[in-house]
Structure formats: structure tokens, C-alpha cells
Design an enzyme around this catalytic site. Sequence first.
Site, PDB file in Angstrom:
ATOM      1  N   LEU A  90       0.865  -1.174   0.000  1.00  0.00           N
ATOM      2  CA  LEU A  90       0.000   0.000   0.000  1.00  0.00           C
ATOM      3  C   LEU A  90       0.904   1.227   0.000  1.00  0.00           C
ATOM      4  O   LEU A  90       1.987   1.217   0.605  1.00  0.00           O
ATOM      5  CB  LEU A  90      -0.896   0.028   1.246  1.00  0.00           C
ATOM      6  N   ASP A  91       0.457   2.304  -0.653  1.00  0.00           N
ATOM      7  CA  ASP A  91       1.214   3.555  -0.593  1.00  0.00           C
ATOM      8  C   ASP A  91       1.395   3.967   0.863  1.00  0.00           C
ATOM      9  O   ASP A  91       0.558   3.669   1.724  1.00  0.00           O
ATOM     10  CB  ASP A  91       0.474   4.671  -1.338  1.00  0.00           C
ATOM     11  N   ARG A  92       2.479   4.681   1.146  1.00  0.00           N
ATOM     12  CA  ARG A  92       2.737   5.098   2.529  1.00  0.00           C
ATOM     13  C   ARG A  92       1.558   5.866   3.113  1.00  0.00           C
ATOM     14  O   ARG A  92       1.198   5.675   4.283  1.00  0.00           O
ATOM     15  CB  ARG A  92       3.996   5.975   2.585  1.00  0.00           C
TER      16      ARG A  92
END
Length: 533
Positions: A378-380
Site C-alpha cells: 500500500l502507498d505510505r
Amino acid sequence: MLAPIFDRTPNSTPTYYYTGDCPHGGELLKLPRTQGVEQLAHSLMVELARNERYHSEGKMYGVLLIQTNTGEYCSIKAFSGLLNGKAVVAGWVPPIPGRDRVAIAEAATLADLATMKQELIDLDRSVEREQHQSLAAEFADRLAKLAIEHRQRKAWRQQQRERFESTLGKIELAVALDQLDQESRQDGRERRQLRQERDAILQPLQEILDHTDARIRELKHQRKMRSRQLQTQMHDAYRLMNFLGTSSSLRELMPAGIPTGTGDCCAPKLLHYAASNQLKPIAMAEFWWGEASQDKRQGEFYGACEERCQPLMGFMLAGLSVQPVSLDLAIVYEDEYLMAIDKPAGLLSVPGRTIDLQDSVLTRLRELYPEIYSVHRLDRDTSGILLLARDKLTYRHLSQQFETRQVHKVYESILGGKIEVEQGSIELPLWGDPLDRPRQKVDFNQGKSSLTKFQVLGQIDGYTRIEFMPVTGRSHQLRVHAADARGLGVTILGDGLYGCQANVKRLYLHARELSFTHPHTLERISIQTQCPF
């Protein structure tokens, strides 16, 4: 023996943990392999590459970063087993004490084993065996050729029978068929005579070989028993020291059975030396050097071997201070094969390339679970369900499900404005411009196909709450499909990278649901979390 380390703050970023359960309190004990100790190991590799004495055999080498009671950082090094036939080599950690107490018995046993080995070689290469093999092959060849001749004769006799039956009278036919039968019986006698000749020649040799093979079996049994006897003596004599200051023999530590070579590996030698000399371990690394062997490759790092070293780790690490591990992660699903985390926004899924990007879900989990793998990312700035595998087989199965689009994902989001359509699909190819990382953009020439389904949940105060169901899993897919004018044309709230100007504290995107097939039970697993906004 001690090599000073002039950098007093070696890089402590862990890449692996040696772990073991304390035999007293049961708590998990850990010693990391860090980037710093890997740098020391690489320096040792350079030293090994320059010296031909280390090229003759492949083996494991190890480096232990320690701190003395004066606070000085130093390193010690070890090799597994023997180095060019020697157990003690200047500059290297000595073997675990005990071997010297059985040195006489070991020398006598090794001499006997060498004598047995040579006798086995001689018996296996005996003149009688070579003669038997050569003659057996010769007779097999003669029998094969004779069989071909007999098949040809048999076919010819059959043709003759058919011709005689159609051309000869009764009396003449009987005489002709009897002649053919005599020829057939003669072929049979010829085969039997050749087999009898073979048996007469080979049988005496076979009797000698039977006696020889019996001696080989006896020698192998004797060799096995002598080896076991020596191993038992050595395992009773080997005593390992831990950081509590207590010692124990290998037989006491592994009563169920001790694999050959236990106690001679790098990790036990390094830890025993450190404990015996009041040196505090900081980090340890083991690597293979020399000719590749099975799954070992030169210059690669490896963890504690499962059979010989791992069972000793709990005892040997006892006495090291236990640092409490605070994951600060919500586990929403867990079994023996996999784990799902509700990742908070602002935390990386996996560590980045630079030192300031090491804190991540994977890094934290490996504090407690050294063998764990992130199946996807997942994106940060995206929160929500992150799936991880606890072994490589599970990792491969789950990764394949993601690749073949068998995983159902649902994201919940708030858009920074209103949209007119209630539901639909967005299909825009995405490409990451290497000159404008980490941004992604729509590119119909270079982009990869990307498909997102969506459903509006409601609208309030000029914002839109929406569900995204990505079919593909491209980087920033939902963010670009929302922001691009050919998609929804409205950025996700808080997505400053793609143009949102709102002054909010986070990206309003949450991985809310995840469904997949369990690789081992084959059940369909559905995991859901509460959207935090």
C-alpha cells in the site's frame, strides 16, 4: 583476535534476526544481522579473495560485532569445521573447548576410519569385480547376438512350414516338419550351452564378490558405529557457554539426537567465545565463501542452519538483554501461514532504499517474525489491510493470486469534490515517468492497462464518499484514476501529489476489504476493517 572498529556507531539497521526461546523464562531472544556487520563481512570477503588458502574449499564464515567492557567496538571472525585441515588458525576464533579432551580418541578413530575407507575403495575396485563386469558384459552381448540369430531362424522355419504344408504330401510333410523341429531344439540347446558356459565362468567370481560385498557391508557398519561413538564422545566433551555464565554439553542441549557437525558452525563458535570472554554481542553475520554447494552461493548471507544451530540459539543467547518490541500495528487476521495488518497512514509497507526510510510494516514485524514476506504493498499515505505471508510457499501462492487477479479488493475514499456519475469503470493505462518519480500518469503508448470499478456511497458538504474496486493493481492507480480528467476528474482528499489543495492531515484512502483463497485450507477468506474517516 579482536579487530577494533573505528566507526563507533555502526549501522544498526537489521536485515535478519538470530532468534531462540530462552530456556528459563521462555521469552524470545534475538541477535540481529545488521547492515553494519554485513559491511564487516564484505571486508572479510575481500581478505578471503586475496588469499589462495581460502579458495580450496567452500564453507561458511562468520563475523560477530561485539562491545568490550570498556565500550570499544570490535569484531571477531570464525570458520565452520576445519580450515585446510586445521581447527586452530591464528586470528580466528578457536573451536569450542572439548575437542582437545578427546583428541587422542579422535586421532585413533580418524585413522581407523581412513583405513576402512581405503579398504572399501580397494574392495569396490577389486580385480574379481572388474573381471565379473567385463565377462558379464561379454556374455550378455553374445546372448543378445544369438537371440537375434535364433529369431531370424525361427522366422525362416515358419515360412518353410507354411510352404511345406501347401506343397508336400503327408509323408514328406511329416519328415520336413520333423527336420524343422530338430533345428528348433538345436537352437534351444545352443542357448542353454551358452548360459551354462556363462554360469560356469561367472559363478566362482560371483561367490568371491558375495564375500567381498559382505565385507563391504560389515566395514560400512563398523565405520558408522565408530563415527557415532566418536561423535558421542565429542558431544559429551563439547560444552557451550552462554551470557548467563552457565555451560551445557551438546548432549544435554539436544537429547533427541545431534546432527553431525553440531558445535562446529560459525554461530556457536562466535557466541561461545564472546560469552567466555565477557564480550557483548551487537550483531552477527554468516556467509558462504568458496565453491558453490547445493543451495549455497559465494558471497551470500545465510541465517542459522535449521538442524545444527537453531536448536542451540535459545541457550546461547540466554543472558542477553531482551529489548521489548513495540510493533504499534493492529493485526486483523493471523494464523500459522499468514497475517493481515491494518496499516496506519504515513507508514511504509516495506523499507525504502535510504536510511531514513527503514521504518515500515515489514521492518517492525521482522522484529518478531524474521521469516515474513509482504505479499503486496500500500502507498505510505494509504491506510488499510496489508497481507503478509509467514513462509515462502504461502508467499508464492498469494502472490500468484494477486497476479492472476483472484484477490477482491475494496477501498473507501473521500474525494475533494462532487461527481455526477453514481457508479462505473475507469480504464486508463498508467506509466511511471522515470524523470518525475513517484508520480504516475496516463499514457496510451507506454502505459500498462489499469481498470478500476467504483460506486458512490454518498455526498455531503461538497465531498464525495466512494468505494473503489481495483481490478488491476498499478502504483497510484486509484489516485490517478480519480484525479485525471478522463477518469473522475476529482482528486482524492489530501492527495497533494495529484493536485489537492485542501489543508487536511492525511490522504483519505483506506483499503477496507480484502478477499482471497487461503493457500493451505482453500477456504475463501474475507477480511474487513473499519474506515478511520
